[in-house]
Design a protein around this motif. Structure first.
Motif, PDB file in Angstrom:
ATOM      1  N   GLN A  79      80.611  46.777  31.700  1.00 34.89           N
ATOM      2  CA  GLN A  79      78.713  46.363  31.255  1.00 34.89           C
ATOM      3  C   GLN A  79      77.631  45.825  31.821  1.00 34.89           C
ATOM      4  O   GLN A  79      78.097  44.847  31.885  1.00 34.89           O
ATOM      5  N   GLU A  80      76.791  46.599  32.354  1.00 34.14           N
ATOM      6  CA  GLU A  80      76.186  46.124  33.076  1.00 34.14           C
ATOM      7  C   GLU A  80      74.680  45.433  32.277  1.00 34.14           C
ATOM      8  O   GLU A  80      73.721  44.098  32.918  1.00 34.14           O
ATOM      9  N   ARG A  81      74.767  44.854  31.566  1.00 32.24           N
ATOM     10  CA  ARG A  81      73.820  44.105  30.610  1.00 32.24           C
ATOM     11  C   ARG A  81      74.778  42.306  30.627  1.00 32.24           C
ATOM     12  O   ARG A  81      76.174  42.451  30.492  1.00 32.24           O
ATOM     13  N   GLU A  82      73.880  41.727  31.174  1.00 32.14           N
ATOM     14  CA  GLU A  82      73.425  39.699  30.694  1.00 32.14           C
ATOM     15  C   GLU A  82      72.633  39.480  29.994  1.00 32.14           C
ATOM     16  O   GLU A  82      71.393  39.768  29.820  1.00 32.14           O
ATOM     17  N   SER A  83      73.075  38.175  28.943  1.00 32.65           N
ATOM     18  CA  SER A  83      71.692  37.732  28.498  1.00 32.65           C
ATOM     19  C   SER A  83      71.233  35.852  29.269  1.00 32.65           C
ATOM     20  O   SER A  83      72.706  35.545  29.652  1.00 32.65           O
ATOM     21  N   ILE A  84      70.360  36.326  29.343  1.00 35.19           N
ATOM     22  CA  ILE A  84      69.779  34.989  30.040  1.00 35.19           C
ATOM     23  C   ILE A  84      68.523  34.382  29.033  1.00 35.19           C
ATOM     24  O   ILE A  84      68.486  34.920  27.505  1.00 35.19           O
ATOM     25  N   TYR A  85      68.086  33.035  29.993  1.00 33.08           N
ATOM     26  CA  TYR A  85      67.195  32.409  29.240  1.00 33.08           C
ATOM     27  C   TYR A  85      65.858  32.797  29.658  1.00 33.08           C
ATOM     28  O   TYR A  85      65.724  32.496  31.193  1.00 33.08           O
ATOM     29  N   ILE A  86      64.608  32.919  28.738  1.00 35.19           N
ATOM     30  CA  ILE A  86      63.383  33.047  29.592  1.00 35.19           C
ATOM     31  C   ILE A  86      62.650  31.739  28.883  1.00 35.19           C
ATOM     32  O   ILE A  86      62.604  31.136  27.743  1.00 35.19           O
ATOM     33  N   LEU A  87      62.411  30.681  29.906  1.00 29.54           N
ATOM     34  CA  LEU A  87      61.703  29.318  29.565  1.00 29.54           C
ATOM     35  C   LEU A  87      60.307  29.535  30.460  1.00 29.54           C
ATOM     36  O   LEU A  87      59.901  30.000  31.166  1.00 29.54           O
ATOM     37  N   GLU A  88      59.561  29.162  29.528  1.00 28.13           N
ATOM     38  CA  GLU A  88      57.924  29.799  29.689  1.00 28.13           C
ATOM     39  C   GLU A  88      56.996  28.072  29.205  1.00 28.13           C
ATOM     40  O   GLU A  88      56.949  27.492  28.550  1.00 28.13           O
ATOM     41  N   ALA A  89      56.060  28.457  30.390  1.00 29.19           N
ATOM     42  CA  ALA A  89      55.050  27.090  29.615  1.00 29.19           C
ATOM     43  C   ALA A  89      53.742  27.044  30.847  1.00 29.19           C
ATOM     44  O   ALA A  89      53.706  27.764  32.057  1.00 29.19           O
ATOM     45  N   GLN A  90      52.853  26.905  30.459  1.00 26.67           N
ATOM     46  CA  GLN A  90      51.341  27.028  30.446  1.00 26.67           C
ATOM     47  C   GLN A  90      50.589  26.238  30.787  1.00 26.67           C
ATOM     48  O   GLN A  90      51.222  24.419  30.141  1.00 26.67           O
ATOM     49  N   LEU A  91      50.190  25.783  32.027  1.00 30.12           N
ATOM     50  CA  LEU A  91      49.880  24.694  32.700  1.00 30.12           C
ATOM     51  C   LEU A  91      47.986  24.812  33.507  1.00 30.12           C
ATOM     52  O   LEU A  91      47.761  26.301  33.436  1.00 30.12           O
ATOM     53  N   ASP A  92      47.595  24.228  32.755  1.00 36.69           N
ATOM     54  CA  ASP A  92      45.931  23.752  33.902  1.00 36.69           C
ATOM     55  C   ASP A  92      45.233  22.709  34.332  1.00 36.69           C
ATOM     56  O   ASP A  92      44.358  22.265  34.677  1.00 36.69           O
ATOM     57  N   ASP A  93      45.929  22.148  34.817  1.00 37.36           N
ATOM     58  CA  ASP A  93      46.180  20.760  35.635  1.00 37.36           C
ATOM     59  C   ASP A  93      46.452  20.260  36.654  1.00 37.36           C
ATOM     60  O   ASP A  93      47.115  19.294  36.686  1.00 37.36           O
TER      61      ASP A  93
END
Length: 391
Positions: A241-255
């Motif tokens: 199968q071509e599918r794999e599991s990954i994590y998405i890390l996110e953070a929002q910054l304004d400074d």
């Protein structure tokens, strides 16, 4: 190799930990037979099947034939473990738990750790737990963050805070979870097990749960007073199968400056992140900001998350698990009048779906031969297409 995950959502105690492993399949006869080889007070262990707040679980009761000699010092316990025919791994694990427990208690009481005394019930729970690990052939132990509870409890020494000073000493450096319960949720024995044997405190994501055991405690709560013990294994990708599991890390910054963001990206990519990109966003009070998104494999998520916390001004990182359908990638090399150019090809089941010359090769050739970038690019692309047609 078997991996154990201790789900400490409702805390942990020695009796719950041993009962959970018995429910998971540890051989109680083996555990009792091994324990009875030790020169400790004659005892018995009863295992009960109960239902705790709607959850079927195992519960243990430890009883003695005599009320005398119900305590032994750390020095005595260490000698008993070292001189008796317990499995090597059981000896190592048991001694590690008693060592951490005695150090914490000795520090708080202002005495040598060898002079700390343990109740026979604690001795049986600790060595019994390690024998259960041996019975189940467990090699690695992970755990969730653990709640300690809050409030006060009356002890032989008077009114003490929850968590108790010994428990809190043992929980130093261990991530604590929030659970708004005004009772003791994690005992010193449970905390000593976590501190001594757990390799890492992680979320359960990224693993497959193979089997579950539940160990119940004595106290009645509004929630299930149980510890969950899980056999887990990493998510395995099907090679077909071509599918794999990954994590998405996110953070929002304004400074944060652009230079800082650039350096953070460099570190993340050097650590092995699959991709890192920035998206302009508007944040509170209409402030322009940046959304940092990191795509990362399951085994590198913790490290990349730490880099985000160290290298950016964010106060937290969001993590979610996604699956992606990826194409196989391969490189060929074509010979052009401007030198060798690598071409990346994206394939599915050996069929080429996309291909493109590598930017760095094309840019280098264009600079060296003083020709337009597109001239080199199109020449390399044409050769790659001809080679594909030849195939």
């Amino acid at each position: 190799m078997k991996t154990l995950f201790l789900d400490c959502t409702f805390g942990i105690a020695g009796d719950r930990a041993l009962a959970a492993l018995i429910d998971l399949g540890a051989d109680i006869s083996y555990i009792v037979d091994q324990l009875r080889k030790l020169p400790i007070e004659p005892f018995g262990i009863e295992v009960h099947n109960i239902t705790n707040q709607g959850i079927a679980a195992k519960k243990i009761s430890i009883f003695y034939q005599s009320e005398k000699n119900q305590h032994q010092s750390t020095h005595e316990i260490s000698k008993i473990i070292a001189e008796n025919e317990l499995p090597v791994k059981t000896k190592e694990r048991s001694l590690a738990i008693f060592h951490e427990f005695a150090n914490a208690k000795g520090k708080l009481n202002g005495i040598d750790s060898n002079e700390v005394y343990f109740e026979i019930a604690s001795i049986i729970e600790i060595i019994g737990f390690c024998l259960a690990l041996e019975s189940l052939k467990i090699e690695e132990i992970f755990a969730s963050p653990v709640p300690a509870g809050f409030g006060h409890k009356m002890t032989a020494h008077g009114l003490y805070p929850i968590p108790s000073p010994v428990t809190l000493e043992l929980l130093k450096g261990i991530p604590l979870a929030e659970l708004n319960v005004q009772r003791e949720l994690t005992t010193p024995t449970g905390a000593a097990i976590l501190r001594s044997l757990v390799k890492k405190f992680i979320p359960i994501g990224g693993h497959v749960v193979d089997k579950i055991g539940y160990g119940a405690g004595e106290t009645d709560f509004d929630h299930p007073n149980v510890l969950r013990a899980l056999f887990i294994s990493p998510i395995k990708q099907d090679p077909n199968q071509e599918r794999e599991s990954i994590y998405i890390l996110e953070a929002q910054l304004d400074d944060m400056t652009g230079e800082g963001l650039g350096f953070a990206m460099e570190r993340l990519l050097a650590e092995g992140a699959l991709d890192v990109f920035y998206t302009p966003v508007y944040m509170k009070k209409n402030r322009p900001g940046t959304l940092v998104t990191v795509l990362v494999s399951l085994n590198l998520a913790d490290r990349c998350e730490q880099i985000l916390l160290e290298e950016t001004t964010t106060l937290g990182v969001r993590r979610s698990m996604w699956s992606r359908n990826i194409l196989d990638r391969r490189f060929i090399e074509v010979e052009t009048p401007y030198g060798h150019i690598k071409v990346k090809q994206a394939c599915k089941r050996n069929k080429i779906l996309h291909q493109a010359p590598e930017y760095e090769d094309v840019a280098r050739a264009a600079r060296e031969h003083k020709v337009p970038f597109q001239t080199v690019y199109q020449y390399a692309m044409k050769l790659a297409m001809n080679e594909q047609m030849g195939d």
